[in-house]
Motif scaffolding. Structure first.
Motif, PDB file in Angstrom:
ATOM      1  N   HIS A 124      -4.801  39.287  48.686  1.00 21.62           N
ATOM      2  CA  HIS A 124      -5.615  40.399  49.430  1.00 21.62           C
ATOM      3  C   HIS A 124      -5.049  40.692  50.679  1.00 21.62           C
ATOM      4  N   ASN A 125      -3.895  39.755  51.346  1.00 18.88           N
ATOM      5  CA  ASN A 125      -3.528  39.938  52.660  1.00 18.88           C
ATOM      6  C   ASN A 125      -1.724  40.059  52.460  1.00 18.88           C
ATOM      7  N   ILE A 126      -1.496  40.554  53.705  1.00 21.65           N
ATOM      8  CA  ILE A 126      -0.025  40.720  53.670  1.00 21.65           C
ATOM      9  C   ILE A 126       0.559  39.459  54.177  1.00 21.65           C
ATOM     10  N   VAL A 127       1.333  38.781  53.484  1.00 15.79           N
ATOM     11  CA  VAL A 127       2.116  37.588  53.669  1.00 15.79           C
ATOM     12  C   VAL A 127       3.517  37.615  53.335  1.00 15.79           C
ATOM     13  N   ASP A 128       4.651  37.607  54.209  1.00 17.03           N
ATOM     14  CA  ASP A 128       5.910  37.810  53.973  1.00 17.03           C
ATOM     15  C   ASP A 128       6.519  36.516  53.726  1.00 17.03           C
ATOM     16  N   GLU A 129       6.203  35.491  54.432  1.00 12.10           N
ATOM     17  CA  GLU A 129       6.934  34.027  54.270  1.00 12.10           C
ATOM     18  C   GLU A 129       5.641  33.117  54.576  1.00 12.10           C
ATOM     19  N   LEU A 130       5.852  32.188  53.512  1.00 15.86           N
ATOM     20  CA  LEU A 130       4.966  30.979  53.295  1.00 15.86           C
ATOM     21  C   LEU A 130       5.561  29.587  53.924  1.00 15.86           C
ATOM     22  N   ILE A 131       5.143  29.140  54.923  1.00 16.97           N
ATOM     23  CA  ILE A 131       5.900  27.854  55.545  1.00 16.97           C
ATOM     24  C   ILE A 131       5.023  26.618  55.228  1.00 16.97           C
ATOM     25  N   PHE A 132       5.374  25.620  54.590  1.00 11.21           N
ATOM     26  CA  PHE A 132       4.650  24.387  54.351  1.00 11.21           C
ATOM     27  C   PHE A 132       5.285  23.590  55.415  1.00 11.21           C
ATOM     28  N   ALA A 133       4.363  23.177  56.461  1.00  7.55           N
ATOM     29  CA  ALA A 133       4.677  22.516  57.582  1.00  7.55           C
ATOM     30  C   ALA A 133       3.758  20.961  57.735  1.00  7.55           C
ATOM     31  N   MET A 134       3.596  20.422  56.329  1.00  8.15           N
ATOM     32  CA  MET A 134       3.044  19.088  56.398  1.00  8.15           C
ATOM     33  C   MET A 134       3.339  18.333  55.133  1.00  8.15           C
ATOM     34  N   ARG A 178       7.698  40.647  60.109  1.00 11.66           N
ATOM     35  CA  ARG A 178       7.464  39.527  59.037  1.00 11.66           C
ATOM     36  C   ARG A 178       6.372  38.830  59.417  1.00 11.66           C
ATOM     37  N   SER A 179       5.180  38.830  58.354  1.00  9.13           N
ATOM     38  CA  SER A 179       3.857  38.061  58.758  1.00  9.13           C
ATOM     39  C   SER A 179       3.981  36.793  57.820  1.00  9.13           C
ATOM     40  N   VAL A 180       3.880  35.744  58.922  1.00  8.93           N
ATOM     41  CA  VAL A 180       4.231  34.203  58.201  1.00  8.93           C
ATOM     42  C   VAL A 180       2.878  33.366  58.197  1.00  8.93           C
ATOM     43  N   LEU A 181       2.720  32.707  56.961  1.00 12.75           N
ATOM     44  CA  LEU A 181       1.376  32.042  56.918  1.00 12.75           C
ATOM     45  C   LEU A 181       1.841  30.398  56.905  1.00 12.75           C
ATOM     46  N   ILE A 182       1.273  29.477  57.601  1.00 16.80           N
ATOM     47  CA  ILE A 182       1.717  28.319  57.770  1.00 16.80           C
ATOM     48  C   ILE A 182       0.868  27.274  56.935  1.00 16.80           C
ATOM     49  N   VAL A 183       1.127  26.599  56.258  1.00 17.60           N
ATOM     50  CA  VAL A 183       0.416  25.402  55.303  1.00 17.60           C
ATOM     51  C   VAL A 183       0.675  24.158  56.368  1.00 17.60           C
ATOM     52  N   GLY A 184      -0.689  23.827  56.942  1.00 16.82           N
ATOM     53  CA  GLY A 184      -0.562  22.553  58.027  1.00 16.82           C
ATOM     54  C   GLY A 184      -1.138  23.029  59.384  1.00 16.82           C
ATOM     55  N   SER A 185      -1.541  21.877  60.015  1.00 24.51           N
ATOM     56  CA  SER A 185      -2.028  22.168  61.392  1.00 24.51           C
ATOM     57  C   SER A 185      -1.625  21.119  62.497  1.00 24.51           C
ATOM     58  N   LYS A 186      -0.561  20.148  61.797  1.00 23.99           N
ATOM     59  CA  LYS A 186      -0.477  19.073  63.022  1.00 23.99           C
ATOM     60  C   LYS A 186       0.985  19.161  63.475  1.00 23.99           C
ATOM     61  N   GLU A 187       1.822  18.263  63.999  1.00 24.30           N
ATOM     62  CA  GLU A 187       2.788  18.429  64.531  1.00 24.30           C
ATOM     63  C   GLU A 187       3.742  19.537  64.099  1.00 24.30           C
ATOM     64  N   ARG A 188       4.455  19.364  62.922  1.00 22.97           N
ATOM     65  CA  ARG A 188       5.068  20.051  62.536  1.00 22.97           C
ATOM     66  C   ARG A 188       4.695  21.878  62.318  1.00 22.97           C
ATOM     67  N   ALA A 189       3.674  21.946  62.119  1.00 24.26           N
ATOM     68  CA  ALA A 189       2.879  23.360  62.202  1.00 24.26           C
ATOM     69  C   ALA A 189       3.109  24.004  63.766  1.00 24.26           C
TER      70      ALA A 189
END
Length: 480
Positions: free
Chosen positions: A208-218, A146-157
């Motif tokens: 246009h990309n394979i994303v199975d799950e989107l995680i909001f980490a911010m 499963r491909s995961v895309l994360i929204v955020g780049s700080k400690e939670r991410a």
């Protein structure tokens, strides 16, 4: 939306656990009565051990559910399964003891019950361990990832990335991170994973990309109109997780079809929104039955394959098989196989026929298509036998026997957001559209709604019913 506790697979899991429990009690009974030494062996006629077994079946069935034995194999460590098994058995023993006391059932062998408890814990643990390790090995080998895309780049991410990297056998793979600030583009977040995009470009990326799950980490308050992105992912059938900052009130969003749950994602607590069937056990059984069914059908119809191949070669120049790039689950590309029913350069001729398209939307269909090979091609399309080589796609794990038909990339480029949710399940050889009585007269929008209806009401029984009705459609030659 398919509820996890209402699936046939969950019932099969429960039935297997009860069967193991019954086997453990019978084994303990024979061990105590016939195999142990005379000092501790043997059993009296009273009490009625058939009655005790019946009480055990009822009590353990209840305790399995109460102790949460039926959880995700992907997201939970095996220790959770073991502790749930132990707790279930202890609770079951307590329930049986209370009932026996209430019914004044006396004389039950304590040694027998003790041996049964140990055997049942061991056998249940072994069965769950085999399933757990089998799925783990498949994911480690690159299957069912499963491909995961994360929204955020700080400690939670970073915490999410560390959790995924630590549990690679779960099959989760981090694509990268999205941010709200442009100056963060290209920055490394954790373990080589970088900020690859901005939240404002999320729709384009998901298309246009394979994303199975989107995680909001911010923090949600930092995302302007965050509910728009939740609606976007829900509309596409992408599972959403929100790592809580306890400021969720910033998102005044109510999902249309998604189910909201609070879960533990590899030890990281989150709120999830999912609009597709979530029972992995059910999907596993669907895939296994698909492999077995495809193998059996291919073997039985091998003479038909040969006859069709000979007929195509004698009727038209060119290859027997036609391959075309299609999109599978969440946009995964693969080569779809069909028997060739058109002249060899049919794709080049299509552009000249575009104005005669009888289908609205991005799909091309034409009643009297001049590209079709006379006789053989018309017969194969009428009977849908041209689809048979897709059994090879099923055997390769790219398709299922039943599921939304895989579209070509050009069609998907023209999809609306809600159309893309049909890509949230693995495509199939047949679905509701194929068995609709007037399928050739349905509009593109009606076709899409049938696919979403299939996803929202999916069950193994419905798959079986669709296969039966598809066989009838083939025999009545209702294709085009």
């Amino acid at each position: 939306m398919l509820r996890e506790n209402g699936t046939l697979t969950l019932d099969l899991q429960k039935a297997l656990d009860v069967i193991i429990t019954v086997f453990s009690f019978i084994a303990a009974y024979f061990l105590k009565k016939y195999l142990l030494s005379k000092g501790v062996g043997g059993l009296s006629i009273a009490p009625n051990y058939y009655l005790i077994l019946m009480l055990i079946i009822i009590s353990w069935h209840i305790s399995f559910k109460w102790m949460g034995l039926y959880m995700s194999y992907r997201e939970r460590p095996f220790w959770d399964f073991f502790t749930a098994i132990v707790r279930s058995n202890l609770l079951g023993m307590i329930i049986v003891s209370i009932v026996m006391y209430a019914l004044h059932i006396q004389g039950v062998s304590r040694l027998l019950m003790g041996v049964f408890l140990v055997l049942n814990i061991c056998f249940l643990t072994l069965s769950k361990f085999v399933v757990f390790k089998t799925l783990e090995r498949l994911r480690t080998d690159g299957f069912n990832t499963r491909s995961v895309l994360i929204v955020g780049s700080k400690e939670r991410a970073k915490e999410v990335i560390r959790a995924i990297e630590k549990h690679k056998a779960t099959g989760y793979r981090v694509i990268g991170c999205f941010e709200v600030e442009e100056q963060l583009l290209g920055e490394t977040v954790e373990n080589g994973h970088k900020v690859i995009g901005l939240i404002r470009d999320l729709e384009t990326y998901l298309r246009h990309n394979i994303v199975d799950e989107l995680i909001f980490a911010m923090p949600l308050k930092k995302i302007k109109k965050g509910d728009r992105y939740l609606a976007l992912a829900e509309g596409m059938g992408i599972k959403v997780r929100i790592i809580p900052d306890w400021e969720i009130h910033y998102l005044m969003y109510r999902p249309n079809v998604a189910t909201i749950r609070f879960e533990s994602f590899l030890g990281v607590y989150n709120m999830s929104l999912q609009s597709t069937p979530r029972n992995e056990g059910a999907i596993l059984i669907k895939n296994v039955l698909g492999y077995v069914g495809a193998f059996i059908i291919t073997f039985l119809l091998l003479p038909v394959f040969i006859a069709i191949a000979v007929a195509i070669k004698r009727s038209s120049d060119g290859p027997v098989f036609y391959t075309q790039e299609r999109l599978g689950m969440n946009g995964r590309k693969f080569k779809l196989y069909k028997f060739r029913t058109m002249v060899n350069d049919a794709d080049k001729i299509r552009d000249a026929l575009e104005e005669q398209n009888e289908m609205d939307g991005p799909v091309f269909k034409m009643k009297n298509d001049p590209r079709i090979i006379p006789g053989v091609g018309e017969f194969l399309r009428k009977t849908s036998l041209d689809e048979l080589p897709q059994l090879f796609n099923v055997l390769k794990g790219q398709m299922c026997l039943v599921g939304p038909r895989p579209p070509i990339p050009k069609e998907v480029d023209e999809y609306s957001v809600w159309h893309r949710r049909r890509l949230s399940m693995k495509p199939g050889m047949t679905c509701l559209w194929q068995i609709a009585p007037n399928r050739n007269d349905l509009s593109f929008e009606e076709w899409m709604k049938l696919d979403l209806k299939y996803i929202d009401n999916w069950s193994l029984f419905n798959d079986f019913k669709i296969l039966v009705l598809t066989a009838r459609a083939v025999l009545t030659r209702s294709g085009r």
